[in-house]
Design a protein around this motif. Structure first.
Motif, PDB file in Angstrom:
ATOM      1  N   GLY A  70       0.983  -1.257  -0.033  1.00  0.00           N
ATOM      2  CA  GLY A  70      -0.109  -0.108   0.112  1.00  0.00           C
ATOM      3  C   GLY A  70       0.741   1.492  -0.035  1.00  0.00           C
ATOM      4  N   GLY A  71       1.792   1.154   0.738  1.00  0.00           N
ATOM      5  CA  GLY A  71       2.858   2.343   0.810  1.00  0.00           C
ATOM      6  C   GLY A  71       3.501   2.660  -0.512  1.00  0.00           C
ATOM      7  N   LEU A  72       3.732   1.516  -1.202  1.00  0.00           N
ATOM      8  CA  LEU A  72       4.609   1.335  -2.593  1.00  0.00           C
ATOM      9  C   LEU A  72       3.615   2.152  -3.592  1.00  0.00           C
ATOM     10  CD1 LEU A  72       7.050   0.909  -4.219  1.00  0.00           C
ATOM     11  CD2 LEU A  72       5.950  -1.346  -4.495  1.00  0.00           C
ATOM     12  N   ALA A  73       2.241   1.687  -3.610  1.00  0.00           N
ATOM     13  CA  ALA A  73       1.216   2.234  -4.414  1.00  0.00           C
ATOM     14  C   ALA A  73       1.060   3.548  -4.235  1.00  0.00           C
ATOM     15  CB  ALA A  73       0.077   1.394  -4.118  1.00  0.00           C
ATOM     16  N   MET A  74       1.175   3.988  -3.191  1.00  0.00           N
ATOM     17  CA  MET A  74       1.016   5.552  -2.820  1.00  0.00           C
ATOM     18  C   MET A  74       1.933   6.268  -3.151  1.00  0.00           C
ATOM     19  SD  MET A  74      -2.177   5.906  -1.494  1.00  0.00           S
ATOM     20  CE  MET A  74      -2.003   7.677  -0.771  1.00  0.00           C
ATOM     21  N   MET A  75       3.176   5.944  -3.089  1.00  0.00           N
ATOM     22  CA  MET A  75       4.180   6.646  -3.496  1.00  0.00           C
ATOM     23  C   MET A  75       4.378   6.678  -5.200  1.00  0.00           C
ATOM     24  SD  MET A  75       8.373   5.632  -2.817  1.00  0.00           S
ATOM     25  CE  MET A  75       8.341   4.138  -3.686  1.00  0.00           C
ATOM     26  N   LEU A  76       4.124   5.526  -5.723  1.00  0.00           N
ATOM     27  CA  LEU A  76       4.123   5.332  -7.179  1.00  0.00           C
ATOM     28  C   LEU A  76       2.819   6.564  -7.646  1.00  0.00           C
ATOM     29  CD1 LEU A  76       4.443   1.734  -7.956  1.00  0.00           C
ATOM     30  CD2 LEU A  76       6.212   3.554  -8.192  1.00  0.00           C
ATOM     31  N   ILE A  77       1.595   6.478  -7.079  1.00  0.00           N
ATOM     32  CA  ILE A  77       0.766   7.433  -7.501  1.00  0.00           C
ATOM     33  C   ILE A  77       1.067   8.669  -7.472  1.00  0.00           C
ATOM     34  CG2 ILE A  77      -1.627   8.287  -6.888  1.00  0.00           C
ATOM     35  CD1 ILE A  77      -2.260   5.328  -6.436  1.00  0.00           C
ATOM     36  N   PHE A  78       1.798   9.261  -6.236  1.00  0.00           N
ATOM     37  CA  PHE A  78       2.444  10.359  -6.219  1.00  0.00           C
ATOM     38  C   PHE A  78       3.468  10.766  -6.865  1.00  0.00           C
ATOM     39  CE2 PHE A  78       5.708  13.101  -3.945  1.00  0.00           C
ATOM     40  CZ  PHE A  78       4.893  14.288  -3.766  1.00  0.00           C
ATOM     41  N   LEU A  79       4.343   9.722  -7.417  1.00  0.00           N
ATOM     42  CA  LEU A  79       5.327  10.497  -8.521  1.00  0.00           C
ATOM     43  C   LEU A  79       4.663  10.486  -9.797  1.00  0.00           C
ATOM     44  CD1 LEU A  79       8.174   7.772  -7.452  1.00  0.00           C
ATOM     45  CD2 LEU A  79       8.085  10.170  -7.104  1.00  0.00           C
TER      46      LEU A  79
END
Length: 93
Positions: free
Chosen positions: A47-56
């Motif tokens: 979930g944290g990785l997904a949020m980071m990728l969306i932000f990027l």
């Protein structure tokens, strides 16, 4: 056992449990962080990785739209250059 012994035993047990609770809650910040990290699951990491990728992705889209803007005059000149190249290719053949 008489009732005074029972009350004394209960009071001492409640005091020990209260002091044990205070010792557990008064951890050092590093210990709290390590406990939090140890309790994370694979889903939490994903979930944290997904949020980071969306932000990027969002920041990249915003930065590219800011750089990709051309003035109307530049777009008109590029359009006229393409028309001129098309006309020139028809004349040569």
């Amino acid at each position: 056992m008489d009732s005074s012994n029972i009350n004394t035993n209960l009071n001492s047990q409640s005091e020990m449990s209260t002091s044990a609770n205070q010792q557990r809650t008064e951890q050092a910040p590093v210990a709290k962080i390590s406990d939090s990290i140890a309790s994370l699951t694979v889903c939490d990491y994903l979930g944290g990785l997904a949020m980071m990728l969306i932000f990027l992705a969002i920041t990249r889209m915003i930065s590219q739209t800011g750089l990709g803007k051309k003035s109307k005059r530049v777009r008109d000149v590029e359009f006229l250059e393409r028309v001129w190249k098309m006309d020139a290719s028809k004349i040569n053949h």
